[in-house]
Design an enzyme around this catalytic site. Structure first.
Site, PDB file in Angstrom:
ATOM      1  N   GLY A   1       0.809  -1.218   0.000  1.00  0.00           N
ATOM      2  CA  GLY A   1       0.000   0.000   0.000  1.00  0.00           C
ATOM      3  C   GLY A   1       0.842   1.267   0.000  1.00  0.00           C
ATOM      4  O   GLY A   1       0.395   2.317   0.457  1.00  0.00           O
TER       5      GLY A   1
ATOM      6  N   ARG B   1      -3.891 -10.482  -5.529  1.00  0.00           N
ATOM      7  CA  ARG B   1      -5.304 -10.157  -5.276  1.00  0.00           C
ATOM      8  C   ARG B   1      -5.819  -9.314  -6.420  1.00  0.00           C
ATOM      9  O   ARG B   1      -5.057  -8.942  -7.298  1.00  0.00           O
ATOM     10  CB  ARG B   1      -5.391  -9.339  -4.000  1.00  0.00           C
ATOM     11  CG  ARG B   1      -4.476  -8.125  -4.134  1.00  0.00           C
ATOM     12  CD  ARG B   1      -4.600  -7.147  -3.022  1.00  0.00           C
ATOM     13  NE  ARG B   1      -3.449  -6.259  -2.967  1.00  0.00           N
ATOM     14  CZ  ARG B   1      -3.299  -5.155  -3.690  1.00  0.00           C
ATOM     15  NH1 ARG B   1      -4.233  -4.801  -4.558  1.00  0.00           N
ATOM     16  NH2 ARG B   1      -2.221  -4.414  -3.579  1.00  0.00           N
TER      17      ARG B   1
END
Ligand code: ADP
Ligand code: ADP
Ligand code: MG
Length: 480
Positions: A166, A294
């Site tokens: 992130g 993901r």
């Protein structure tokens, strides 16, 4: 029996996944914490399970999520992105309970979630990457290793949390003095943020483009790519704008990067959807950075240019279907740009504006625009989660047409209550360097004028006032 899939997430991605589940004719189950009592994902799901008071702790609680899945009799769990999506213990808990985890195996997640292990796997497969170290040893020994790397390869260097993600846990270090203090700081930070104090070093790629490749792989090992994305427009190593395909002129190079991504996925025994990230330097050398195991926030741009529904495909692959198409069937058509509409004030260092109520919400429509969001007029944005409200993705036949459409859609977008990144993107879309399509990860720091706008005096604001009068001033003088 109709299949049941639990969505272990919130916000726009929960809604995105619920849509795919319902389109497949399956039952979608939402989960939520108390601050999300008014959230849209609960309303659009077929069933919803309350996990606890949170905030965040219950969405991150493996035991509670598995318990909810068992309670409703879910066949599978889709983790979305963030929260438990890249937690190998969660995938393992699903495997152990006999619930299908929609993603790769816990082993693959564990290998690739660790940036040093991922680099080792890629090095063995001869995937190009920048020089780097193993995990630095504890204490002063680690500092010595870091200093030796700096002496050998020169500065600047990148100090990275091995378990990072992130855009967090990355520090650029300019010289040896700074490095001597930063190693300890980075380690402490990594421990606090990722509960893992491993850090390592990579050589910095100067003014790189961030180019990534969407991968799909079935259980038989058939692996295809869905082309490239450019995610160079970043702030603090976090993406704000994403584009498909990459705008690099040398299309042979882009094809080569895509083929390398397939090789990288195969080297990792990859299954389901994933993204291989690269940095491309100004001499057009490219380097592996990481694989995200993901669905990516920016998957929408790839869907727009390929026509392939990535989330639908993820679910089908997880349930045992084979890929229904080959590499040559994947055709890239046109361009797509996604902007992340965040509840943040760009003029105040992008401070989150959560906690505020959305007083007017009117989204753009018409040809070539797609919205993935979860806000509605009257909704108060909880303060406990990230500030992404809506992803606006526009599609066009040519780059210029796509940029023109983005400008029109931004100008038609009215959100009042919280400040948002919309006026910032309006400045961006009018910037000649952005329009040229040739930019790198330094774009935002080198264009400080993007925050120089007058929101109050803007056309959008006039439209907002007009809508507010119609809705809230009761006199119906602009009856429609
Ligand atoms: P995360 O897991 O947080 O996404 P990444 O390793 O993908 O971390 O890096 C995020 C961003 O940080 C990249 O898109 C790039 O802008 C910058 N970055 C990371 N590593 C390097 C590097 N070696 N050189 C230059 N920039 C880097
Ligand atoms: P569906 O999910 O539509 O029942 P598939 O499992 O065949 O069918 O396809 C999964 C995804 O791949 C869908 O988004 C579909 O549009 C796309 N797709 C299927 N066949 C092809 C093809 N020949 N070329 C490109 N994309 C395809
Ligand atoms: Mg990354």
């Amino acid at each position: 029996m109709k299949k049941k899939i639990l969505v272990a997430n919130r916000g726009e991605i929960a809604i995105r996944i619920i849509r795919a589940i319902q389109e497949l004719g399956y039952t979608a189950v939402a989960v939520y914490e108390t601050p999300d009592n008014d959230a849209l994902h609960i309303r659009v799901a077929d069933e919803a399970v309350w996990l606890g008071d949170g905030p965040r702790t219950d969405y991150l609680n493996i035991e509670k999520v598995i318990k909810a899945a068992r309670k409703v009799g879910a066949d599978a769990i889709h983790p979305g992105y963030g929260f438990l999506a890249e937690n190998p213990d969660f995938a393992k808990a699903c495997e152990d309970t006999g619930i299908t985890f929609i993603g790769p195996s816990s082993e693959v997640i564990s290998n690739l979630g660790d940036k040093v292990t991922a680099r080792r796997i890629m090095a063995e497969a001869n995937i190009p990457m920048v020089p780097g170290t193993q995990n630095l040893k504890a204490g002063d020994q680690g500092v010595d290793e870091a200093v030796a790397f700096g002496a050998k390869y020169g500065y600047p260097i990148m100090l990275k949390a091995t378990a990072g993600g992130g855009g967090r846990g990355i520090r650029r270090v300019e010289n040896e003095d700074q490095l001597r203090t930063e190693v300890h700081v980075a380690r402490a930070e990594a421990k606090a943020a990722f509960n893992n104090d491993n850090v390592y070093i990579e050589k910095v790629v100067l003014t790189p483009k961030h180019v990534e490749v969407q991968i799909l792989a079935d259980a038989k090992g058939k692996t295809v790519h869905l082309g490239s994305r450019d995610c160079s427009i970043q702030r603090r190593n976090q993406k704000l704008v994403e584009i498909a395909p990459s705008l690099i002129e040398d299309r042979k190079l882009v094809d080569k990067i895509c083929d390398t991504a397939v090789q990288a996925a195969k080297a990792a025994n990859y299954f389901n959807a994933g993204t291989v990230e690269f940095l491309v330097d100004k001499d057009m050398n490219y380097y592996f950075m990481e694989i995200n195991t993901r669905v990516q926030v920016e998957h929408t741009v790839t869907e727009m240019v390929t026509g392939i529904d990535i989330v639908r495909t993820q679910i089908k692959l997880a349930l045992g279907k084979e890929l229904a198409f080959n590499q040559e069937d994947v055709q890239i058509r046109g361009f797509a740009i996604e902007v992340r509409v965040n509840a943040e004030d760009p003029q105040n260092n992008f401070m989150p504006e959560a906690g505020k109520k959305v007083t007017v919400y009117r989204s753009p429509g018409g040809y070539g625009v797609r919205l993935d969001g979860f806000v509605y007029q009257g909704y108060t944005i909880p303060e406990d989660y990230d500030s992404l409200l809506v992803k606006m993705t526009v599609f066009g036949f040519s780059w210029n047409e796509t940029v023109d459409r983005l400008r029109r859609c931004l100008a038609n977008y009215v959100i009042t209550g919280p400040k948002t990144t919309i006026p910032f993107y309006l400045k961006l879309v009018n910037d000649p360097d952005f329009q040229s399509g040739d930019f790198d990860t330094s774009f935002i720091e080198t264009h400080p004028e993007l925050i120089d706008y007058d929101e109050q005096g803007s056309e959008v604001n006039k439209l907002a006032r007009l809508i507010a009068e119609i809705h809230f001033e009761g006199e119906n003088k602009y009856a429609i």
